[in-house]
Write a protein that holds these residues in place. Structure first.
Motif, PDB file in Angstrom:
ATOM      1  N   LEU A 248       0.838  -1.200   0.000  1.00  0.00           N
ATOM      2  CA  LEU A 248       0.000   0.000   0.000  1.00  0.00           C
ATOM      3  C   LEU A 248       0.874   1.251   0.000  1.00  0.00           C
ATOM      4  O   LEU A 248       1.765   1.398   0.836  1.00  0.00           O
ATOM      5  N   ASP A 249       0.565   2.124  -0.948  1.00  0.00           N
ATOM      6  CA  ASP A 249       1.312   3.359  -1.093  1.00  0.00           C
ATOM      7  C   ASP A 249       0.517   4.473  -0.420  1.00  0.00           C
ATOM      8  O   ASP A 249      -0.533   4.855  -0.922  1.00  0.00           O
ATOM      9  N   GLU A 250       0.993   4.931   0.720  1.00  0.00           N
ATOM     10  CA  GLU A 250       0.326   6.001   1.480  1.00  0.00           C
ATOM     11  C   GLU A 250      -1.179   5.786   1.626  1.00  0.00           C
ATOM     12  O   GLU A 250      -1.981   6.583   1.126  1.00  0.00           O
ATOM     13  N   PRO A 251      -1.564   4.729   2.322  1.00  0.00           N
ATOM     14  CA  PRO A 251      -2.999   4.400   2.403  1.00  0.00           C
ATOM     15  C   PRO A 251      -3.843   5.444   3.114  1.00  0.00           C
ATOM     16  O   PRO A 251      -5.061   5.453   2.921  1.00  0.00           O
ATOM     17  N   THR A 252      -3.226   6.328   3.881  1.00  0.00           N
ATOM     18  CA  THR A 252      -4.055   7.309   4.602  1.00  0.00           C
ATOM     19  C   THR A 252      -3.917   8.722   4.032  1.00  0.00           C
ATOM     20  O   THR A 252      -4.415   9.675   4.619  1.00  0.00           O
ATOM     21  N   GLN A 253      -3.278   8.819   2.869  1.00  0.00           N
ATOM     22  CA  GLN A 253      -3.069  10.151   2.291  1.00  0.00           C
ATOM     23  C   GLN A 253      -4.398  10.872   2.067  1.00  0.00           C
ATOM     24  O   GLN A 253      -5.333  10.303   1.505  1.00  0.00           O
ATOM     25  N   GLY A 254      -4.461  12.112   2.524  1.00  0.00           N
ATOM     26  CA  GLY A 254      -5.659  12.919   2.323  1.00  0.00           C
ATOM     27  C   GLY A 254      -6.823  12.556   3.226  1.00  0.00           C
ATOM     28  O   GLY A 254      -7.916  13.093   3.097  1.00  0.00           O
ATOM     29  N   MET A 255      -6.605  11.634   4.164  1.00  0.00           N
ATOM     30  CA  MET A 255      -7.707  11.229   5.053  1.00  0.00           C
ATOM     31  C   MET A 255      -7.818  12.153   6.255  1.00  0.00           C
ATOM     32  O   MET A 255      -6.817  12.712   6.699  1.00  0.00           O
ATOM     33  N   SER A 256      -9.030  12.231   6.801  1.00  0.00           N
ATOM     34  CA  SER A 256      -9.219  12.976   8.044  1.00  0.00           C
ATOM     35  C   SER A 256      -8.533  12.210   9.172  1.00  0.00           C
ATOM     36  O   SER A 256      -8.169  11.045   9.015  1.00  0.00           O
ATOM     37  N   HIS A 257      -8.411  12.889  10.316  1.00  0.00           N
ATOM     38  CA  HIS A 257      -7.779  12.272  11.481  1.00  0.00           C
ATOM     39  C   HIS A 257      -8.512  10.986  11.875  1.00  0.00           C
ATOM     40  O   HIS A 257      -7.891   9.948  12.117  1.00  0.00           O
ATOM     41  N   GLY A 258      -9.837  11.077  11.890  1.00  0.00           N
ATOM     42  CA  GLY A 258     -10.655   9.930  12.302  1.00  0.00           C
ATOM     43  C   GLY A 258     -10.500   8.755  11.352  1.00  0.00           C
ATOM     44  O   GLY A 258     -10.317   7.609  11.777  1.00  0.00           O
ATOM     45  N   ASP A 259     -10.544   9.055  10.027  1.00  0.00           N
ATOM     46  CA  ASP A 259     -10.401   7.986   9.023  1.00  0.00           C
ATOM     47  C   ASP A 259      -9.018   7.349   9.108  1.00  0.00           C
ATOM     48  O   ASP A 259      -8.860   6.146   8.928  1.00  0.00           O
ATOM     49  N   THR A 260      -8.001   8.194   9.369  1.00  0.00           N
ATOM     50  CA  THR A 260      -6.629   7.666   9.481  1.00  0.00           C
ATOM     51  C   THR A 260      -6.544   6.687  10.637  1.00  0.00           C
ATOM     52  O   THR A 260      -6.002   5.578  10.492  1.00  0.00           O
ATOM     53  N   ALA A 261      -7.109   7.068  11.773  1.00  0.00           N
ATOM     54  CA  ALA A 261      -7.054   6.193  12.949  1.00  0.00           C
ATOM     55  C   ALA A 261      -7.778   4.883  12.678  1.00  0.00           C
ATOM     56  O   ALA A 261      -7.306   3.802  13.036  1.00  0.00           O
ATOM     57  N   GLU A 262      -8.919   4.992  12.004  1.00  0.00           N
ATOM     58  CA  GLU A 262      -9.699   3.786  11.713  1.00  0.00           C
ATOM     59  C   GLU A 262      -8.955   2.868  10.736  1.00  0.00           C
ATOM     60  O   GLU A 262      -8.925   1.641  10.903  1.00  0.00           O
ATOM     61  N   THR A 263      -8.325   3.492   9.727  1.00  0.00           N
ATOM     62  CA  THR A 263      -7.570   2.692   8.749  1.00  0.00           C
ATOM     63  C   THR A 263      -6.391   2.005   9.428  1.00  0.00           C
ATOM     64  O   THR A 263      -6.095   0.840   9.149  1.00  0.00           O
ATOM     65  N   ALA A 264      -5.733   2.732  10.338  1.00  0.00           N
ATOM     66  CA  ALA A 264      -4.589   2.142  11.050  1.00  0.00           C
ATOM     67  C   ALA A 264      -5.031   0.910  11.826  1.00  0.00           C
ATOM     68  O   ALA A 264      -4.371  -0.131  11.805  1.00  0.00           O
ATOM     69  N   LYS A 265      -6.171   1.034  12.479  1.00  0.00           N
ATOM     70  CA  LYS A 265      -6.689  -0.089  13.263  1.00  0.00           C
ATOM     71  C   LYS A 265      -6.987  -1.287  12.346  1.00  0.00           C
ATOM     72  O   LYS A 265      -6.638  -2.432  12.653  1.00  0.00           O
ATOM     73  N   MET A 266      -7.574  -0.971  11.225  1.00  0.00           N
ATOM     74  CA  MET A 266      -7.930  -2.023  10.265  1.00  0.00           C
ATOM     75  C   MET A 266      -6.678  -2.714   9.722  1.00  0.00           C
ATOM     76  O   MET A 266      -6.618  -3.940   9.610  1.00  0.00           O
ATOM     77  N   LEU A 267      -5.634  -1.930   9.421  1.00  0.00           N
ATOM     78  CA  LEU A 267      -4.401  -2.514   8.879  1.00  0.00           C
ATOM     79  C   LEU A 267      -3.734  -3.415   9.913  1.00  0.00           C
ATOM     80  O   LEU A 267      -3.225  -4.488   9.597  1.00  0.00           O
ATOM     81  N   LYS A 268      -3.760  -2.954  11.164  1.00  0.00           N
ATOM     82  CA  LYS A 268      -3.141  -3.768  12.227  1.00  0.00           C
ATOM     83  C   LYS A 268      -3.858  -5.118  12.320  1.00  0.00           C
ATOM     84  O   LYS A 268      -3.210  -6.159  12.437  1.00  0.00           O
ATOM     85  N   GLU A 269      -5.157  -5.071  12.251  1.00  0.00           N
ATOM     86  CA  GLU A 269      -5.965  -6.288  12.321  1.00  0.00           C
ATOM     87  C   GLU A 269      -5.671  -7.202  11.116  1.00  0.00           C
ATOM     88  O   GLU A 269      -5.455  -8.403  11.263  1.00  0.00           O
ATOM     89  N   LEU A 270      -5.621  -6.576   9.929  1.00  0.00           N
ATOM     90  CA  LEU A 270      -5.370  -7.338   8.700  1.00  0.00           C
ATOM     91  C   LEU A 270      -4.017  -8.023   8.715  1.00  0.00           C
ATOM     92  O   LEU A 270      -3.837  -9.097   8.147  1.00  0.00           O
ATOM     93  N   SER A 271      -3.038  -7.381   9.363  1.00  0.00           N
ATOM     94  CA  SER A 271      -1.662  -7.898   9.310  1.00  0.00           C
ATOM     95  C   SER A 271      -1.522  -9.245  10.005  1.00  0.00           C
ATOM     96  O   SER A 271      -0.501  -9.908   9.872  1.00  0.00           O
ATOM     97  N   LYS A 272      -2.552  -9.660  10.732  1.00  0.00           N
ATOM     98  CA  LYS A 272      -2.489 -10.995  11.335  1.00  0.00           C
ATOM     99  C   LYS A 272      -2.578 -12.068  10.262  1.00  0.00           C
ATOM    100  O   LYS A 272      -2.122 -13.176  10.444  1.00  0.00           O
ATOM    101  N   GLU A 273      -3.195 -11.727   9.129  1.00  0.00           N
ATOM    102  CA  GLU A 273      -3.379 -12.753   8.110  1.00  0.00           C
ATOM    103  C   GLU A 273      -2.744 -12.451   6.759  1.00  0.00           C
ATOM    104  O   GLU A 273      -2.638 -13.340   5.920  1.00  0.00           O
TER     105      GLU A 273
END
Ligand SMILES: Nc1ncnc2c1ncn2[C@@H]1O[C@H](COP(=O)(O)OP(=O)(O)OP(=O)(O)O)[C@@H](O)[C@H]1O
Length: 247
Positions: free
Chosen positions: A171-196
């Protein structure tokens, strides 16, 4: 596919006299988040292009698990399990969220299924509904991708990458241009995804890099300057001088 490890060895690429990527080696460990950082022009995009088959290296190798995938076309790499999203939005804006995902998931079906009614593509359909739910997009399945918010569009891009069941997600800059809230949510999602699925990122948001990454590779002027855990990299004097701008 199970999370795969990706090993880059001595990867180099020049443009004219400029060594954009200069003998870079590192491993993205399976089921971890590895992030490539570095100032503008450090060679991050070129490195990503070399790994994902968009560019051919002058020298060096790329291996997925133990399989040599150097210089494979992006299409073959996708079959091998490397899925990449791009900085630029890469969606069909006149198709719905569900249709975009269906196209991405069709990859899971044998080629002959193109000639069969869509309802026969059971693997693809199952994957679509799983990914729609997982990414919180089920309620938007019928909405045109072009009508989504920027954050939702980026989320859909990641969802489309995952629809092909990859072993590694780039992923190339997956949070680029995102709001603070969306960035935090995406980070959480990526952490979860990285288990698999193994995740390889290029990211500029240094706060996000430090909180999200298991491993950080720092590039500077085409070379690997340092690598290690976020704390190790932050403490490295060369990195502080070259990247964070203090001594
Ligand atoms: N196709 C190309 N032709 C010539 N030079 C190029 C090409 N692509 C990249 N470069 C040069 O290679 C160097 C590395 O560029 P690259 O885009 O990989 O860096 P980057 O770290 O991704 O930068 P940014 O953070 O600004 O995206 C730069 O000096 C750039 O100008």
């Amino acid at each position: 596919m199970k999370a795969a490890s990706l090993t880059v060895r001595d990867l180099s690429r020049s443009f004219g006299g400029l060594r954009a990527v200069d003998r870079v080696s590192f491993t993205a460990t399976a089921a971890k988040i590895t992030t490539v950082i570095g100032p503008n022009g450090a060679g991050k995009s070129t490195l990503f292009n070399l790994i994902s088959g968009a560019l051919h290296p002058d020298q060096g190798t790329v291996a997925l698990n133990d399989r040599d995938v150097t210089s494979m076309s992006p299409e073959l790499l996708k079959c091998a399990g490397v899925s990449r999203s791009f900085q630029i939005t890469n969606l069909f804006s006149d198709l719905t969220v569900g249709e975009n995902l269906r196209i991405a998931a069709q990859f899971l079906e044998p080629a002959r299924s193109m000639f069969l009614p869509i309802r026969k593509s059971t693997r693809a359909l199952r994957k679509c509904s799983e990914v729609l739910n997982r990414f919180g997009l089920a309620a938007k399945a019928g909405v045109l991708a072009g009508a989504l918010s920027h954050g939702e569009q980026r989320r859909l891009e990641v969802a489309m990458c995952l629809a092909s069941n990859p072993g590694i997600l780039m992923l190339d800059e997956p949070t680029q241009g995102m709001s603070h809230g969306d960035t935090a949510e995406t980070a959480k999602m990526l952490k979860e995804l990285s288990k698999e699925v193994t995740i390889l990122l290029v990211e500029h948001d240094i706060g996000l890099v430090m909180s999200l990454s298991d491993h950080v590779v720092v590039m500077h002027q085409g070379r690997k300057l340092s690598e290690g855990s976020p704390a190790e990299v932050r403490a490295n004097a060369d990195v502080q001088a070259a990247y964070f701008g203090h001594h």
